[in-house]
Design an enzyme around this catalytic site. Structure first.
Site, short mmCIF file in Angstrom:
data_model
loop_
_atom_site.label_atom_id
_atom_site.label_comp_id
_atom_site.label_asym_id
_atom_site.label_seq_id
_atom_site.Cartn_x
_atom_site.Cartn_y
_atom_site.Cartn_z
N ASP A 8 22.10 -12.88 -23.19
CA ASP A 8 21.23 -11.74 -22.90
C ASP A 8 21.66 -11.12 -21.57
O ASP A 8 22.24 -11.80 -20.71
CB ASP A 8 19.78 -12.23 -22.83
CG ASP A 8 18.81 -11.13 -22.47
OD1 ASP A 8 18.89 -10.05 -23.08
OD2 ASP A 8 17.98 -11.36 -21.58
N ASP A 10 19.59 -8.33 -19.39
CA ASP A 10 18.51 -8.13 -18.42
C ASP A 10 17.63 -9.38 -18.33
O ASP A 10 17.09 -9.85 -19.34
CB ASP A 10 17.65 -6.93 -18.81
CG ASP A 10 18.47 -5.65 -18.95
OD1 ASP A 10 19.68 -5.70 -18.68
OD2 ASP A 10 17.90 -4.62 -19.35
N CYS A 91 21.19 -3.07 -28.94
CA CYS A 91 20.25 -2.38 -29.82
C CYS A 91 19.47 -1.38 -28.98
O CYS A 91 18.80 -1.77 -28.02
CB CYS A 91 19.29 -3.37 -30.47
SG CYS A 91 17.92 -2.55 -31.34
N HIS A 93 16.96 0.56 -30.02
CA HIS A 93 15.69 0.92 -30.66
C HIS A 93 14.49 0.27 -29.99
O HIS A 93 14.60 -0.79 -29.37
CB HIS A 93 15.72 0.54 -32.15
CG HIS A 93 16.88 1.11 -32.89
ND1 HIS A 93 17.94 0.33 -33.32
CD2 HIS A 93 17.17 2.38 -33.24
CE1 HIS A 93 18.83 1.10 -33.94
NE2 HIS A 93 18.39 2.35 -33.90
N CYS A 99 13.84 -1.77 -36.59
CA CYS A 99 15.24 -1.72 -37.03
C CYS A 99 15.71 -3.12 -37.41
O CYS A 99 15.01 -4.11 -37.22
CB CYS A 99 16.11 -1.15 -35.92
SG CYS A 99 16.23 -2.25 -34.49
N CYS A 101 18.60 -4.38 -36.14
CA CYS A 101 19.55 -4.90 -35.15
C CYS A 101 18.88 -5.42 -33.88
O CYS A 101 19.53 -6.02 -33.03
CB CYS A 101 20.58 -3.83 -34.78
SG CYS A 101 19.89 -2.30 -34.14
N ASP A 128 16.40 -15.21 -21.47
CA ASP A 128 15.15 -15.56 -20.78
C ASP A 128 13.91 -15.38 -21.64
O ASP A 128 12.83 -15.82 -21.25
CB ASP A 128 15.00 -14.71 -19.51
CG ASP A 128 14.88 -13.22 -19.81
OD1 ASP A 128 15.66 -12.72 -20.65
OD2 ASP A 128 14.00 -12.56 -19.23
#
Length: 362
Positions: A8, A10, A91, A93, A99, A101, A128
């Site tokens: 990941d 952020d 992604c 969205h 969605c 994804c 996280d």
């Protein structure tokens, strides 16, 4: 197939602002602590792929150019330090768009699945959020949930590389396996004292699993615990018998204690003040001082915290003093398990070849 870390962005690689959860300017760009040293250690073994949800990317609320500038600086910074990512999968969205994804859904990783591009047994998702854990489950791999205090990048690298942190004397690896079967429980405990790694713990009591993982993680060793207990009655036998089996396994793995540090002491942990003093003395004793306001934390009875450490102390023949103060019962219990793990890490560390006792025996 290559071992891969799906990471990941952020909140894991870089800090995530709690105000708007967007990194849309250079002023907001801040690396998570120790992330670069950890990735440098891991890159020889793993390939890195970023997988990130970026809500509304490309809309007026989050223009693409606002995203690109700090993102490109981040990528250039990592590359300047010798860290590269095979892909960056994003992604754009929002959750309400439903969605295919958006994490924890797996469409972004379709090509990795179809072409068998990652080793299922040796790949991980690191993130996280709970959605990162769910993504790992959907991929059929394991997750490590990042937390700057509880599971930071130093600990993640230590787990994934299985580095020795307690056997400085390079003695033969210390391992023990204990199988304990009663009418109430069927337990198997395996401990590798000189090998950090990902722990496999399943007792049927979720909060207890997490606490046991804290002991091994902060103790700098690896363990597997499997328990089938009479949980239709309550969790008492499961917790007690696991403590007895774990204590026996620790005692066996430590062996004759020659060369170990023997003693350990640590404080504080988290926002609570947890103190632990430990002596692998061969003389069992427990001094426990903690008050809890709640009867349960999750599926775990708070009164069993003392009983666990009492059973553990008498099974591994150790003197344990534990004390905690604080306001949140969850954090107080967790800090006790973490403090014990950190203290145990000191005590089992091999520092030489002498018996750490004037009597010549422990």
């Amino acid at each position: 197939m290559q071992p891969t870390l799906f990471i990941d962005r952020d909140g894991t690689l870089i800090d995530e602002p709690k105000t708007d959860f967007q990194i849309d300017s250079l002023e907001k760009l801040k690396l998570e602590p120790k992330v670069i040293p950890a990735l440098l250690r891991l890159k020889a073994k793993y390939r890195f792929v970023i997988v990130s949800n970026q809500d509304g990317l490309g809309t007026d609320a989050f223009p693409q150019t606002n995203f690109d500038k700090p993102h490109n600086v981040m990528m250039a910074l990592f590359e300047s330090q010798g860290i590269t990512f095979d892909e960056v999968l994003i992604c754009p969205h929002k959750p309400e768009e439903n969605c295919l994804c958006r994490k924890p859904k797996i469409k972004l990783l379709d090509h990795y699945i179809r072409k068998n591009l990652f080793d299922i047994d040796r790949s991980f998702v690191i993130g996280d959020r709970e959605t990162d854990v769910q993504l790992a489950e959907n991929l059929g791999i394991r997750a490590i949930q990042y937390d700057p205090q509880k599971m930071n990048w130093d600990l993640i690298a230590e787990k994934l590389l299985g580095e020795t942190v307690t056997n400085c004397g390079k003695r033969p690896p210390r391992f023990a396996e204990v199988i304990r079967q009663t009418k109430e429980t069927d337990i198997k405990v395996q401990i590798w004292l000189d090998e950090a790694g990902v722990n496999e713990i399943k007792t049927g009591v979720g909060f207890f699993d997490h606490m046991l993982d804290q002991i091994a993680t902060h103790g700098g060793f690896r363990m597997n615990v499997q328990c089938k207990g009479d949980l239709w009655i309550d969790e008492h036998h499961t917790v007690e018998d696991t403590a007895l089996a774990l204590g026996q396994a620790l005692k066996q793995a430590i062996g004759d204690k020659r060369g170990i540090a023997r003693f350990g002491f640590v404080l504080p942990m988290d926002e609570c003040k947890a103190e632990c003093a430990l002596d692998l003395s061969g003389r069992p004793w427990i001094k426990f001082n903690a008050c809890f306001k709640r009867d349960k934390v999750g599926d775990f009875s708070t009164e069993l915290t003392e009983h666990f450490f009492q059973s553990l102390a008498f099974s591994m023949l150790a003197t344990i003093h534990l004390n905690v103060t604080g306001n949140n019962d969850h954090h107080k219990i967790e800090s006790l398990f973490k403090a014990f793990g950190r203290t145990l890490r000191q005590a089992i560390r091999i520092e030489g070849n002498e018996m750490p006792s004037s009597k010549g025996v422990l």
